[in-house]
Design an enzyme around this catalytic site. Sequence first.
Site, PDB file in Angstrom:
ATOM      1  N   HIS B 184       0.814  -1.226   0.000  1.00 14.76           N
ATOM      2  CA  HIS B 184       0.000   0.000   0.000  1.00 14.76           C
ATOM      3  C   HIS B 184       0.840   1.265   0.000  1.00 14.76           C
ATOM      4  CE1 HIS B 184      -3.747  -2.190   0.413  1.00 14.76           C
ATOM      5  NE2 HIS B 184      -3.244  -2.882   1.427  1.00 14.76           N
ATOM      6  N   CYS B 232      -4.739  -8.396   6.966  1.00 14.11           N
ATOM      7  CA  CYS B 232      -3.534  -7.860   6.313  1.00 14.11           C
ATOM      8  C   CYS B 232      -2.284  -8.395   7.023  1.00 14.11           C
ATOM      9  CB  CYS B 232      -3.524  -6.331   6.354  1.00 14.11           C
ATOM     10  SG  CYS B 232      -4.470  -5.563   5.017  1.00 14.11           S
TER      11      CYS B 232
END
Lengths: 216, 271
Positions: B184, B232
Amino acid sequence: MTQTIRKIVPAAAIAAALLSAAPAANAQSSWGKQADDKSFAAMLQSGFQNAGTVTTDRLKQDETQAFCSNPAKANSKAGAKKAAEVEKASLATVKYPADGKFLGDWKNGEKVAQSGRGLTWTDSATQANGGNCYNCHQIDTKEISYGTIGPSLHNYGKLKGNTEQTQRETWAKIFNSKSNNACSNMPRFGHMGILKEQDMKDIMALLLDPNSPVNK
Amino acid sequence: MGARIPSALVVAALCSVASFGVVAQEKDDAAKGIEAYREALKDGNPAELFEMSGEELWRKPAGPKNVSLEKCDLGLGAGKVEGAYAQLPRYFKDTNKVQDLESRLLTCMSTLQGVDTAEYVKARFNTAKKNDLVALTAYISGASNGKKVKVSTKHPMEKQAFELGKRMFFYQAGPHDFSCATCHGEDGRRIRLQDLPNITKHEGALAGWTTWPAYRVSSGQMWSMQWRINDCFRQQRFPEPVYASDLTVALSMFMAANANGATIQTPGIKR
């Protein structure tokens, strides 16, 4: 895996380094003063727990991980010198195949490249680890579900040539990706014991064997 | 759960894009097919069912004290639900902590209802206790749909949560050397076919932050932000984050503050 993981700096040393070096570290750190080493360490300690086969030991960083966890610093002028050191040290960790043969079976390489399993807290200890390759790379173009975090590897062997030098460089990249890019996003599959030597040979074949669909 | 998406529809959507010859074409069509599929689902987001059960849980007397959560202060005053989610995480004086929605709900369950919340922290996701919390987040976040994200980093503890969350975001560890930033931290990246928002920038942070909690079509489950963060870390090969811990709140603070000014679209719907 445990053998390579042991190279990671012991917890006590980390804690000591974090605490004693705090003022100096903060002087160059891009973290806000409220994200100082002591507060951060406390947050890590209270924020994680063991689960499945995964323990909080995994939070301990080795030097490479610690260096790459502060991108502003890693990308600075001083960082460039350190990055070169990390790359040199990483290259020195690479163990080349004992029998001198780099290429295995590309068909099995494709299986390893497809698999994203292994080493999560929901995986069993006996789960074979995958290479996660397609998560980030285009490889065989028949697989349309590929990621783009890494470059496309389609035609890798065709473009690079299947020379001994290419084989050694490719092996080094898979074994320890930080050997030519200190903060590469790619895992260190050999160095961290994620993949076995044979798995890496098979992935090598997927990339370099002239008969592999990658080079067709 | 009558709202599960018929699997035939998924298969049809996926197959219809797989019959083209040119690879680049296939790729684009696969992405388009999935996009069209998501659009179709927006007409009836099964998350509404979770919102309804969440509202029931909010209003129903429960726990040893047999009272409802209706007097819970989510930051805008006791019992005020509308718009509260858009301003979380925030500092709360009574706990002297920065809290996200889920850690704040635990506080209210403990203080108002007398519930032993340790059991809720420990419970696995997709079991009854966690599902109750997730339903509550569906309801409460839904009451901020259309509001602008307005998260403060003015209080010293809010500022600290943001800074610690930022540092955590870049923290690499484990056998794969992954951090949140591995996936990310850059624009326009994907894992397999899944687009990855760049959470270090406003545009990416808003894509992530404003659309959770969300109904996940692939699993037929409603996921809260705590669940999203948990999974995650699982895929990062990290140890498991403690539910509603300061660490998870700090990460949420980093994301939410980066998304300030964006419009909340919760509960969302995802692949």
